[in-house]
Design an enzyme around this catalytic site. Sequence first.
Site, PDB file in Angstrom:
ATOM      1  N   HIS A 154       0.728  -1.346   0.032  1.00  0.00           N
ATOM      2  CA  HIS A 154       0.188  -0.014  -0.007  1.00  0.00           C
ATOM      3  C   HIS A 154       1.119   1.204  -0.033  1.00  0.00           C
ATOM      4  O   HIS A 154       2.096   1.151   0.389  1.00  0.00           O
ATOM      5  CB  HIS A 154      -1.076  -0.103   1.263  1.00  0.00           C
ATOM      6  CG  HIS A 154      -0.406  -0.198   2.552  1.00  0.00           C
ATOM      7  ND1 HIS A 154       0.134  -1.083   3.277  1.00  0.00           N
ATOM      8  CD2 HIS A 154       0.130   0.962   3.261  1.00  0.00           C
ATOM      9  CE1 HIS A 154       0.525  -0.514   4.310  1.00  0.00           C
ATOM     10  NE2 HIS A 154       0.589   0.554   4.260  1.00  0.00           N
TER      11      HIS A 154
ATOM     12  N   HIS B 188       4.016   7.066   3.552  1.00  0.00           N
ATOM     13  CA  HIS B 188       4.863   5.983   3.702  1.00  0.00           C
ATOM     14  C   HIS B 188       4.669   5.286   2.356  1.00  0.00           C
ATOM     15  O   HIS B 188       3.342   5.227   1.901  1.00  0.00           O
ATOM     16  CB  HIS B 188       5.251   5.293   4.691  1.00  0.00           C
ATOM     17  CG  HIS B 188       4.325   4.440   5.218  1.00  0.00           C
ATOM     18  ND1 HIS B 188       3.126   4.868   6.166  1.00  0.00           N
ATOM     19  CD2 HIS B 188       3.645   3.149   5.023  1.00  0.00           C
ATOM     20  CE1 HIS B 188       2.323   3.891   6.387  1.00  0.00           C
ATOM     21  NE2 HIS B 188       2.586   2.817   5.954  1.00  0.00           N
TER      22      HIS B 188
ATOM     23  N   GLU C 161       7.910   1.181   4.738  1.00  0.00           N
ATOM     24  CA  GLU C 161       7.598  -0.232   5.754  1.00  0.00           C
ATOM     25  C   GLU C 161       7.741  -1.352   4.901  1.00  0.00           C
ATOM     26  O   GLU C 161       7.337  -1.520   3.773  1.00  0.00           O
ATOM     27  CB  GLU C 161       5.975   0.055   6.034  1.00  0.00           C
ATOM     28  CG  GLU C 161       5.481  -0.950   6.948  1.00  0.00           C
ATOM     29  CD  GLU C 161       3.763  -0.766   7.259  1.00  0.00           C
ATOM     30  OE1 GLU C 161       3.181  -0.156   6.469  1.00  0.00           O
ATOM     31  OE2 GLU C 161       3.397  -1.432   8.114  1.00  0.00           O
TER      32      GLU C 161
END
Lengths: 135, 135
Positions: free
Chosen positions: A7, A79, A130
């Site tokens: 994502h 992010h 991430e």
Amino acid sequence: MIGRINHIAIAVPDVEKAALHWRDVLGADVSTVESLPEHGVRIVFVNAPNGKVELMEPLGETSPIAMFLQRNPDGGMHHICYEVSDITAACDHLTAKGARVLGNGTPKKGAHGNPVLFLHPKDFNGTLIELEEVR
Amino acid sequence: MIGRINHIAIAVPDVEKAALHWRDVLGADVSTVESLPEHGVRIVFVNAPNGKVELMEPLGETSPIAMFLQRNPDGGMHHICYEVSDITAACDHLTAKGARVLGNGTPKKGAHGNPVLFLHPKDFNGTLIELEEVR
């Protein structure tokens, strides 16, 4: 090592308002709002055929995105999350290469229940990355 | 209206250095460098199974990302690009909804040769959104 893009996260001051706007103006497929109090966010998924954006609003006084929104009151790209098949191996490799894992340097349980880690944005061109273990 | 996520763009001060770092530390699949003088950038694609990141370095004095890098010398997430099937229809819809199209308000030829437009980040939670026509 890095696999699929899981994502892209965008911090927003008001997730309901943002979701309606993305739906009505961009014609986006948006989910209902989910509260994740243990992660300090309320989120909406913006689903595309090949991936998703997560719109995130801070929840609670210790939200990890509160400071970002203080600096960027309108919101902004926060992010990018990549999937890895073995987060312990990824963490060992990254640390050996000199990359800094945020927090105590080890993976922890992420918003989707899988182990995750965040890499210091200074090590990746100002971009917070991430990594999420998806087996 | 919006379809696939075409790419996520990250501005970097040195695209060769960034590409090597993403390859060696993250194990990313990176392309060779492409210069796009008419768009004021040098780019590398970071390919994932479901999408790609574009690392972009400014090229020339009038590069559209020069100011971004002045504000963010380490680099940072710059924009997200969604595909649309008909950019003229998309532009009409967006304008009717009050969204601001950057530049002269009409699509122009983008870095991949397809018509593109950029939406004002103030209208989308501080996020610069590119729409690219992919038929």
